[in-house]
Design an enzyme around this catalytic site. Structure first.
Site, PDB file in Angstrom:
ATOM      1  N   LYS A 119       1.067   4.227  -2.838  1.00  0.00           N
ATOM      2  CA  LYS A 119       0.736   5.623  -2.522  1.00  0.00           C
ATOM      3  C   LYS A 119       1.934   6.551  -2.754  1.00  0.00           C
ATOM      4  CE  LYS A 119      -3.571   4.980  -1.508  1.00  0.00           C
ATOM      5  NZ  LYS A 119      -4.620   5.576  -2.322  1.00  0.00           N
ATOM      6  N   TYR A 128       0.836  -1.216   0.000  1.00  0.00           N
ATOM      7  CA  TYR A 128       0.000   0.000   0.000  1.00  0.00           C
ATOM      8  C   TYR A 128       0.869   1.264   0.000  1.00  0.00           C
ATOM      9  CZ  TYR A 128      -3.702   3.183   1.679  1.00  0.00           C
ATOM     10  OH  TYR A 128      -4.595   4.220   1.824  1.00  0.00           O
TER      11      TYR A 128
HETATM   12  P1  NAP Z   1     -13.345   2.618   1.239  1.00  0.00           P
HETATM   13  O1  NAP Z   1     -14.352   3.146   2.193  1.00  0.00           O
HETATM   14  O2  NAP Z   1     -12.880   1.205   1.379  1.00  0.00           O
HETATM   15  O3  NAP Z   1     -13.895   2.868  -0.259  1.00  0.00           O
HETATM   16  C1  NAP Z   1     -13.139   2.449  -1.347  1.00  0.00           C
HETATM   17  C2  NAP Z   1     -13.781   2.919  -2.618  1.00  0.00           C
HETATM   18  O4  NAP Z   1     -12.948   2.475  -3.713  1.00  0.00           O
HETATM   19  C3  NAP Z   1     -15.161   2.326  -2.844  1.00  0.00           C
HETATM   20  O5  NAP Z   1     -15.973   3.303  -3.449  1.00  0.00           O
HETATM   21  C4  NAP Z   1     -14.906   1.170  -3.813  1.00  0.00           C
HETATM   22  O6  NAP Z   1     -15.976   0.899  -4.661  1.00  0.00           O
HETATM   23  C5  NAP Z   1     -13.748   1.750  -4.635  1.00  0.00           C
HETATM   24  N1  NAP Z   1     -12.952   0.712  -5.292  1.00  0.00           N
HETATM   25  C6  NAP Z   1     -12.197  -0.257  -4.722  1.00  0.00           C
HETATM   26  N2  NAP Z   1     -11.619  -1.021  -5.662  1.00  0.00           N
HETATM   27  C7  NAP Z   1     -12.020  -0.514  -6.869  1.00  0.00           C
HETATM   28  C8  NAP Z   1     -11.770  -0.877  -8.215  1.00  0.00           C
HETATM   29  N3  NAP Z   1     -10.978  -1.908  -8.534  1.00  0.00           N
HETATM   30  N4  NAP Z   1     -12.351  -0.128  -9.193  1.00  0.00           N
HETATM   31  C9  NAP Z   1     -13.160   0.906  -8.896  1.00  0.00           C
HETATM   32  N5  NAP Z   1     -13.438   1.285  -7.627  1.00  0.00           N
HETATM   33  C10 NAP Z   1     -12.874   0.577  -6.632  1.00  0.00           C
HETATM   34  O7  NAP Z   1     -12.013   3.478   1.266  1.00  0.00           O
HETATM   35  P2  NAP Z   1     -11.738   4.976   1.772  1.00  0.00           P
HETATM   36  O8  NAP Z   1     -11.239   4.892   3.162  1.00  0.00           O
HETATM   37  O9  NAP Z   1     -12.881   5.850   1.444  1.00  0.00           O
HETATM   38  O10 NAP Z   1     -10.467   5.335   0.859  1.00  0.00           O
HETATM   39  C11 NAP Z   1     -10.575   6.142  -0.308  1.00  0.00           C
HETATM   40  C12 NAP Z   1      -9.167   6.488  -0.755  1.00  0.00           C
HETATM   41  O11 NAP Z   1      -8.488   7.178   0.299  1.00  0.00           O
HETATM   42  C13 NAP Z   1      -8.307   5.264  -1.083  1.00  0.00           C
HETATM   43  O12 NAP Z   1      -7.461   5.561  -2.166  1.00  0.00           O
HETATM   44  C14 NAP Z   1      -7.477   5.089   0.171  1.00  0.00           C
HETATM   45  O13 NAP Z   1      -6.270   4.413  -0.078  1.00  0.00           O
HETATM   46  C15 NAP Z   1      -7.263   6.529   0.570  1.00  0.00           C
HETATM   47  N6  NAP Z   1      -6.924   6.719   1.983  1.00  0.00           N
HETATM   48  C16 NAP Z   1      -7.770   6.312   2.972  1.00  0.00           C
HETATM   49  C17 NAP Z   1      -7.393   6.503   4.288  1.00  0.00           C
HETATM   50  C18 NAP Z   1      -8.277   6.082   5.438  1.00  0.00           C
HETATM   51  O14 NAP Z   1      -7.810   6.148   6.580  1.00  0.00           O
HETATM   52  N7  NAP Z   1      -9.521   5.706   5.219  1.00  0.00           N
HETATM   53  C19 NAP Z   1      -6.153   7.067   4.584  1.00  0.00           C
HETATM   54  C20 NAP Z   1      -5.322   7.469   3.553  1.00  0.00           C
HETATM   55  C21 NAP Z   1      -5.719   7.285   2.247  1.00  0.00           C
HETATM   56  P3  NAP Z   1     -17.191  -0.098  -4.216  1.00  0.00           P
HETATM   57  O15 NAP Z   1     -18.033   0.674  -3.221  1.00  0.00           O
HETATM   58  O16 NAP Z   1     -17.910  -0.371  -5.481  1.00  0.00           O
HETATM   59  O17 NAP Z   1     -16.550  -1.298  -3.606  1.00  0.00           O
END
Ligand code: NAP
Length: 247
Positions: A159, A155
């Site tokens: 990133k 990961y």
């Molecule tokens: P999340 O709640 O798990 O949501 C992930 C989203 O990505 C969902 O809408 C999912 O779609 C979509 N997705 C996953 N695989 C995909 C694919 N192959 N093609 C198209 N869509 C796909 O994650 P989140 O926490 O909101 O994270 C969003 C972004 O922020 C990510 O890039 C993550 O790495 C980054 N981020 C998150 C955090 C954190 O603490 N949460 C911290 C740093 C960075 P479905 O609903 O259809 O499954």
């Protein structure tokens, strides 16, 4: 602006992506919302995001790991709206594990979704942004892409790769008035972090100067700041939204 601007958000069905979509909707942008899961309730999401507004939303089910699916998604968006002003590469996954135990598939899949997915969508959107001579690209990185994190070699690599990708895109496309930046969240309350145990969450909170996880809305505000029309001079940057975890 004579016609409404259009924002495409990958992984816009839930979590951070969903709040980003809501933020742009609130400002009158039409939306292209990408998702991948079969059980996504498009009608419910659409009603909640639209509220009383007149905006239009196109939902596109596409796996960002497929270049062809991304090409079709962008064509569909152009057929409907005729323009894409903002691209937010937000779709992302984790498959955590210490390197000693990490399977090859866990490494490949995370790179494919997070990094290659960002390439797949960006590559298909930029010809249109270049013609428009206008575009804002915001890629969602992570604090661990800057610091590294035990158990997240895959990961963190994806990133960190997004940061290098974004800076290169920013240099290549600046002359066409396309600005590319990263937002790097720290730990944010979403499905992605809900899987962590309470004790892990407590130890994470203890390491954050603001002593709490962030919200998806707080990340969405940063994305909007970089993606809106008033940003005319910030490009190639990483905006940290992490409660002070990295200074
Ligand atoms: P999340 O709640 O798990 O949501 C992930 C989203 O990505 C969902 O809408 C999912 O779609 C979509 N997705 C996953 N695989 C995909 C694919 N192959 N093609 C198209 N869509 C796909 O994650 P989140 O926490 O909101 O994270 C969003 C972004 O922020 C990510 O890039 C993550 O790495 C980054 N981020 C998150 C955090 C954190 O603490 N949460 C911290 C740093 C960075 P479905 O609903 O259809 O499954």
């Amino acid at each position: 602006m004579s016609e409404s601007r259009v924002a495409l958000v990958t992984g816009g069905s839930r979590g951070i992506g969903r709040k980003i979509a809501e933020r742009f909707a609130k400002e009158g942008y039409n939306l292209v919302i990408n998702y991948v899961s079969d059980n996504t309730n498009i009608d419910e999401i659409s009603n909640e995001i639209k509220g009383d507004s007149n905006i239009e939303i196109l939902f596109v089910k596409a796996d960002v790991t497929s270049f062809e699916s991304c090409e079709n998604m962008v064509k569909e968006a152009m057929d409907k709206f005729g323009r894409i002003d903002v691209l937010v590469n937000n779709a992302g996954i984790t498959k955590d594990g210490l390197l000693m135990r990490m399977q090859e598939d866990d490494f490949t899949r995370v790179i494919d979704v997070n990094l290659k997915g960002t390439f797949n969508v960006t590559k298909n959107v930029i010809p249109y942004m270049m013609k428009q001579r206008y575009g804002k690209i915001i890629n969602i990185s992570s604090v661990v892409g800057e610091t590294g994190n035990a158990g997240q070699a895959n990961y963190a690599a994806s990133k960190a790769g997004i940061i290098g990708f974004t800076k290169s895109v920013a240099k290549e496309l600046a002359s066409r008035n396309i600005l590319a930046n990263c937002v790097a969240p720290g730990f944010i309350k979403t499905d992605m972090t809900d899987v962590l145990s309470d004790s892990v969450k407590e130890s994470i909170n203890a390491q954050i100067p603001l002593k709490k996880m962030g919200t998806a809305e707080e990340v969405a505000n940063a994305v909007y700041f970089l993606g809106n029309e008033e940003n005319t001079y910030i490009t190639g940057q990483v905006l940290n939204v992490n409660g002070g975890m990295l200074m």
